[in-house]
Design a protein around this motif. Structure first.
Motif, PDB file in Angstrom:
ATOM      1  N   LEU A   1      62.968  37.046  23.220  1.00 28.71           N
ATOM      2  CA  LEU A   1      63.836  36.586  24.274  1.00 28.71           C
ATOM      3  C   LEU A   1      64.000  35.119  24.160  1.00 28.71           C
ATOM      4  N   ALA A   2      63.100  34.352  24.204  1.00 22.35           N
ATOM      5  CA  ALA A   2      62.910  32.948  23.956  1.00 22.35           C
ATOM      6  C   ALA A   2      63.934  32.264  22.858  1.00 22.35           C
ATOM      7  N   VAL A   3      63.796  33.023  21.441  1.00 20.62           N
ATOM      8  CA  VAL A   3      64.455  32.638  20.649  1.00 20.62           C
ATOM      9  C   VAL A   3      65.959  32.966  20.816  1.00 20.62           C
ATOM     10  N   LEU A   4      66.267  34.017  21.326  1.00 19.27           N
ATOM     11  CA  LEU A   4      67.496  34.498  21.883  1.00 19.27           C
ATOM     12  C   LEU A   4      68.295  33.512  22.723  1.00 19.27           C
ATOM     13  N   PHE A   5      67.351  33.042  23.827  1.00 23.55           N
ATOM     14  CA  PHE A   5      67.679  32.029  24.810  1.00 23.55           C
ATOM     15  C   PHE A   5      68.212  30.923  24.298  1.00 23.55           C
ATOM     16  N   PHE A   6      67.493  30.315  23.346  1.00 21.22           N
ATOM     17  CA  PHE A   6      68.038  28.881  22.809  1.00 21.22           C
ATOM     18  C   PHE A   6      69.068  29.315  21.710  1.00 21.22           C
ATOM     19  N   VAL A   7      69.305  30.323  21.164  1.00 21.00           N
ATOM     20  CA  VAL A   7      70.479  30.531  20.366  1.00 21.00           C
ATOM     21  C   VAL A   7      71.675  30.665  21.261  1.00 21.00           C
ATOM     22  N   LEU A   8      71.756  31.257  22.386  1.00 25.31           N
ATOM     23  CA  LEU A   8      72.546  31.480  23.495  1.00 25.31           C
ATOM     24  C   LEU A   8      73.107  30.155  23.739  1.00 25.31           C
ATOM     25  N   ALA A   9      72.069  29.352  24.287  1.00 25.86           N
ATOM     26  CA  ALA A   9      72.235  28.056  25.012  1.00 25.86           C
ATOM     27  C   ALA A   9      73.008  26.926  24.187  1.00 25.86           C
ATOM     28  N   ILE A  10      72.662  27.043  22.860  1.00 23.16           N
ATOM     29  CA  ILE A  10      73.481  26.306  21.682  1.00 23.16           C
ATOM     30  C   ILE A  10      74.848  26.788  21.592  1.00 23.16           C
ATOM     31  N   ALA A  11      74.855  28.144  21.564  1.00 30.07           N
ATOM     32  CA  ALA A  11      76.051  28.695  21.425  1.00 30.07           C
ATOM     33  C   ALA A  11      77.229  28.390  22.459  1.00 30.07           C
ATOM     34  N   VAL A  12      76.884  28.360  23.878  1.00 29.83           N
ATOM     35  CA  VAL A  12      77.416  28.220  24.992  1.00 29.83           C
ATOM     36  C   VAL A  12      77.840  26.856  24.945  1.00 29.83           C
ATOM     37  N   SER A  13      76.951  25.865  24.459  1.00 26.24           N
ATOM     38  CA  SER A  13      77.216  24.536  24.398  1.00 26.24           C
ATOM     39  C   SER A  13      78.418  24.078  23.419  1.00 26.24           C
ATOM     40  N   TYR A  14      78.330  24.863  22.154  1.00 25.52           N
ATOM     41  CA  TYR A  14      79.317  24.587  20.973  1.00 25.52           C
ATOM     42  C   TYR A  14      80.477  25.099  21.595  1.00 25.52           C
ATOM     43  N   PHE A  15      80.676  26.489  22.108  1.00 27.11           N
ATOM     44  CA  PHE A  15      81.940  26.930  22.547  1.00 27.11           C
ATOM     45  C   PHE A  15      82.566  26.437  23.698  1.00 27.11           C
ATOM     46  N   GLY A  16      81.605  25.813  24.472  1.00 29.43           N
ATOM     47  CA  GLY A  16      82.294  25.328  25.845  1.00 29.43           C
ATOM     48  C   GLY A  16      82.906  23.824  25.753  1.00 29.43           C
ATOM     49  N   LEU A  17      83.082  23.254  24.582  1.00 32.29           N
ATOM     50  CA  LEU A  17      83.476  21.811  24.084  1.00 32.29           C
ATOM     51  C   LEU A  17      85.099  22.321  24.334  1.00 32.29           C
TER      52      LEU A  17
ATOM     53  N   MET B   1      85.358  33.985  25.047  1.00 33.67           N
ATOM     54  CA  MET B   1      84.203  33.895  24.305  1.00 33.67           C
ATOM     55  C   MET B   1      82.981  33.177  25.027  1.00 33.67           C
ATOM     56  N   HIS B   2      83.474  32.103  25.603  1.00 35.52           N
ATOM     57  CA  HIS B   2      82.607  31.250  26.443  1.00 35.52           C
ATOM     58  C   HIS B   2      81.935  32.202  27.634  1.00 35.52           C
ATOM     59  N   THR B   3      82.738  32.897  28.323  1.00 35.94           N
ATOM     60  CA  THR B   3      82.428  33.781  29.398  1.00 35.94           C
ATOM     61  C   THR B   3      81.524  34.805  29.012  1.00 35.94           C
ATOM     62  N   VAL B   4      81.467  35.260  27.811  1.00 38.12           N
ATOM     63  CA  VAL B   4      80.850  36.431  27.401  1.00 38.12           C
ATOM     64  C   VAL B   4      79.520  35.888  26.986  1.00 38.12           C
ATOM     65  N   LEU B   5      79.331  34.558  26.379  1.00 33.89           N
ATOM     66  CA  LEU B   5      78.253  34.044  25.901  1.00 33.89           C
ATOM     67  C   LEU B   5      77.211  33.633  27.265  1.00 33.89           C
ATOM     68  N   LEU B   6      77.976  32.986  28.140  1.00 33.25           N
ATOM     69  CA  LEU B   6      77.560  32.717  29.551  1.00 33.25           C
ATOM     70  C   LEU B   6      76.918  33.887  30.167  1.00 33.25           C
ATOM     71  N   SER B   7      77.279  34.945  30.124  1.00 29.93           N
ATOM     72  CA  SER B   7      76.942  36.094  30.694  1.00 29.93           C
ATOM     73  C   SER B   7      75.798  36.751  30.191  1.00 29.93           C
ATOM     74  N   LEU B   8      75.888  36.748  28.827  1.00 33.78           N
ATOM     75  CA  LEU B   8      74.612  37.171  28.045  1.00 33.78           C
ATOM     76  C   LEU B   8      73.439  35.947  28.147  1.00 33.78           C
ATOM     77  N   LEU B   9      73.780  34.860  28.503  1.00 33.17           N
ATOM     78  CA  LEU B   9      72.627  33.611  28.604  1.00 33.17           C
ATOM     79  C   LEU B   9      72.130  34.193  29.893  1.00 33.17           C
ATOM     80  N   VAL B  10      72.863  34.375  30.943  1.00 27.83           N
ATOM     81  CA  VAL B  10      72.180  34.793  32.312  1.00 27.83           C
ATOM     82  C   VAL B  10      71.486  35.746  32.223  1.00 27.83           C
ATOM     83  N   ILE B  11      71.922  36.921  31.514  1.00 29.29           N
ATOM     84  CA  ILE B  11      70.975  38.215  31.559  1.00 29.29           C
ATOM     85  C   ILE B  11      69.820  37.992  30.664  1.00 29.29           C
ATOM     86  N   ASP B  12      69.918  37.086  29.565  1.00 25.69           N
ATOM     87  CA  ASP B  12      68.684  36.848  28.939  1.00 25.69           C
ATOM     88  C   ASP B  12      67.688  35.887  29.802  1.00 25.69           C
TER      89      ASP B  12
END
Length: 77
Positions: free
Chosen positions: A61-77, A1-12
């Protein structure tokens, strides 16, 4: 899950950079920045055509970036 979110964050992030660079500048210099802000505030200059589309894509894209950044932070723990 973390890898998918991180990949989407980089693409975004890359897409956000490209869309911002495609937008045209309002004015050059400090005086242009001040008058451009006033025109935006008082609505004298409305965005039309491709500038409006790029502005809306940037917001999404900016809103999606913030949502993905928070999700990566949450699931990265």
């Amino acid at each position: 899950m973390h890898t998918v979110l991180l990949s989407l964050l980089v693409i975004d992030a890359i897409a956000l950079i490209i869309v911002v660079l495609l937008q045209s500048g309002k004015s050059a210099g400090l005086s242009g920045a001040i008058s451009g802000g006033a025109e935006t505030l008082f609505g004298k200059q409305k965005a039309r055509g491709i500038d409006l589309v790029l502005h809306r894509i940037t917001v999404v894209l900016a809103v999606l970036f913030f949502v993905l950044a928070i999700a990566v932070s949450y699931f990265g723990l």
